[in-house]
Design a protein around this motif. Structure first.
Motif, short mmCIF file in Angstrom:
data_model
loop_
_atom_site.label_atom_id
_atom_site.label_comp_id
_atom_site.label_asym_id
_atom_site.label_seq_id
_atom_site.Cartn_x
_atom_site.Cartn_y
_atom_site.Cartn_z
N ILE A 56 48.65 -29.78 11.05
CA ILE A 56 47.81 -30.24 9.94
C ILE A 56 47.45 -31.71 10.11
CG2 ILE A 56 47.78 -30.71 7.46
CD1 ILE A 56 49.46 -28.19 7.07
N LEU A 57 48.44 -32.54 10.46
CA LEU A 57 48.20 -33.98 10.61
C LEU A 57 47.26 -34.26 11.79
CD1 LEU A 57 51.82 -35.29 9.98
CD2 LEU A 57 49.82 -35.73 8.54
N THR A 58 47.49 -33.60 12.91
CA THR A 58 46.64 -33.82 14.08
C THR A 58 45.23 -33.32 13.84
OG1 THR A 58 48.60 -33.54 15.49
CG2 THR A 58 46.47 -33.51 16.58
N ASN A 59 45.10 -32.19 13.16
CA ASN A 59 43.76 -31.69 12.82
C ASN A 59 43.04 -32.64 11.86
OD1 ASN A 59 43.94 -29.42 14.41
ND2 ASN A 59 44.58 -28.06 12.76
N SER A 60 43.80 -33.28 10.98
CA SER A 60 43.21 -34.27 10.07
C SER A 60 42.67 -35.46 10.84
CB SER A 60 44.25 -34.74 9.05
OG SER A 60 44.67 -33.67 8.21
N VAL A 61 43.43 -35.90 11.85
CA VAL A 61 42.96 -37.00 12.70
C VAL A 61 41.68 -36.59 13.42
CG1 VAL A 61 43.48 -38.40 14.74
CG2 VAL A 61 45.25 -38.00 13.03
N SER A 62 41.65 -35.37 13.94
CA SER A 62 40.44 -34.87 14.62
C SER A 62 39.24 -34.81 13.68
CB SER A 62 40.71 -33.48 15.21
OG SER A 62 41.73 -33.53 16.17
N LEU A 63 39.49 -34.34 12.45
CA LEU A 63 38.42 -34.25 11.46
C LEU A 63 37.86 -35.63 11.13
CD1 LEU A 63 36.75 -32.59 9.44
CD2 LEU A 63 38.63 -32.86 7.80
N GLU A 64 38.73 -36.59 10.90
CA GLU A 64 38.28 -37.94 10.57
C GLU A 64 37.60 -38.61 11.77
OE1 GLU A 64 38.14 -38.93 7.60
OE2 GLU A 64 39.34 -37.27 6.81
N THR A 65 38.03 -38.26 12.97
CA THR A 65 37.37 -38.79 14.17
C THR A 65 35.93 -38.30 14.24
OG1 THR A 65 39.48 -38.79 15.37
CG2 THR A 65 37.47 -38.93 16.69
N SER A 66 35.73 -37.02 13.92
CA SER A 66 34.37 -36.47 13.89
C SER A 66 33.52 -37.14 12.82
CB SER A 66 34.42 -34.96 13.65
OG SER A 66 35.12 -34.30 14.69
N THR A 67 34.14 -37.43 11.68
CA THR A 67 33.43 -38.11 10.59
C THR A 67 32.99 -39.50 11.02
OG1 THR A 67 34.70 -36.90 8.93
CG2 THR A 67 33.59 -38.90 8.20
N ILE A 68 33.86 -40.20 11.73
CA ILE A 68 33.52 -41.53 12.23
C ILE A 68 32.36 -41.46 13.21
CG2 ILE A 68 34.34 -43.37 13.78
CD1 ILE A 68 37.05 -43.20 12.42
N HIS A 69 32.41 -40.49 14.10
CA HIS A 69 31.34 -40.37 15.09
C HIS A 69 29.99 -40.07 14.43
CE1 HIS A 69 29.72 -39.98 19.09
NE2 HIS A 69 29.24 -38.78 18.81
N ARG A 70 30.01 -39.21 13.43
CA ARG A 70 28.75 -38.92 12.71
C ARG A 70 28.25 -40.17 11.98
NH1 ARG A 70 31.50 -34.12 11.36
NH2 ARG A 70 31.98 -34.96 9.30
N ALA A 71 29.17 -40.92 11.39
CA ALA A 71 28.77 -42.15 10.69
C ALA A 71 28.16 -43.15 11.67
CB ALA A 71 29.98 -42.76 9.99
N ILE A 72 28.74 -43.22 12.88
CA ILE A 72 28.20 -44.14 13.90
C ILE A 72 26.78 -43.73 14.29
CG2 ILE A 72 28.45 -44.88 16.30
CD1 ILE A 72 31.50 -44.65 15.88
N LEU A 73 26.57 -42.45 14.49
CA LEU A 73 25.24 -41.97 14.86
C LEU A 73 24.25 -42.22 13.72
CD1 LEU A 73 26.07 -38.60 16.66
CD2 LEU A 73 25.46 -40.79 17.69
N ASN A 74 24.68 -41.98 12.50
CA ASN A 74 23.79 -42.22 11.36
C ASN A 74 23.44 -43.70 11.23
OD1 ASN A 74 23.60 -39.54 10.48
ND2 ASN A 74 25.54 -39.69 9.36
#
Length: 225
Positions: A56-74
């Motif tokens: 759960i914790l590692t998947n949360s890190v992966s999810l937030e990493t994806s959110t950061i990448h989308r924010a960077i692209l935006n």
């Protein structure tokens, strides 16, 4: 007044006492068998609980990493000031969440005594990859005024840094599964050995009980004849 009730001879009393001891031993071995099985199940529950929490914790890190990448692209393609503020906030929130999740993972490794050389090394590599990725998109934002440099940096530096960060997330949780499987196999092996020893000992005692019973029956038969 006379007592016509049955009387046990000393020999018969000793035989009954021995049978009682044997019965107690058998019951004790059955109890030991139950305790062994229960302890193994409790250990399995703890291990599975650790796995679930780490996933759960590692998947949360992966999810937030994806959110950061989308924010960077935006942020790369957004010119509206309100959108920039929104995406910056999402990026900052995800950074905080990742830091918290990584801190929780590290705390659980310590609390649950989950250290192994390979897992510890992979976790340190994960934190290093996270730091490099954070520094990468920090440098990327300084290049947004020059679109060609920004695109080149994003493709050659930032994207590989993201892939490396995600790769270390996968390697860490994979190593965690491997270590937990080793522990599970060890618990199963110890339980099998203990169960086998209890089985052999219990059967030996049961055999002795049968022999004593036959001896008593034969002795009684001879006495009647």
């Amino acid at each position: 007044m006379t007592d016509d009730g049955p009387r046990f001879t000393r020999k018969e009393f000793n035989q009954i006492r021995y049978l009682f001891y044997f019965a107690v031993f058998i019951i004790l071995f059955q109890v030991f068998q139950y305790i062994t099985t229960k302890n193994a199940l409790e250990k399995y529950k703890i291990l599975f609980s650790h796995v679930r929490e780490m996933v759960i914790l590692t998947n949360s890190v992966s999810l937030e990493t994806s959110t950061i990448h989308r924010a960077i692209l935006n942020l790369s393609f957004s010119s509206d000031s309100s959108d920039v503020v929104l995406f910056r906030k999402k990026l900052a929130d995800s950074e905080i969440k990742i830091e918290n999740k990584i801190a929780i993972i590290e705390n659980k490794i310590i609390t649950y005594d989950l250290y192994s050389f390979e897992k510890t090394l992979l976790f340190e590599n994960l934190k290093l990859a996270k730091k490099q990725y954070t520094e990468g998109y920090g440098n990327y934002f300084t290049l947004l005024s020059d679109s060609s440099k920004a695109v080149n940096f994003r493709r050659k530096i930032l994207r590989p840094a993201l892939d490396e960060f995600q790769r270390h997330q996968f390697l860490f949780i994979e190593r965690f599964f491997v270590d937990q499987k080793i522990l599970i196999d060890s618990i199963a092996e110890d339980s099998d050995k203990t169960g086998f020893r209890l089985l052999i000992t219990g059967n030996i005692l049961l055999g002795l009980v049968v022999i004593v019973i036959f001896y008593i029956l034969l002795s009684e038969r001879k006495r009647l004849i």
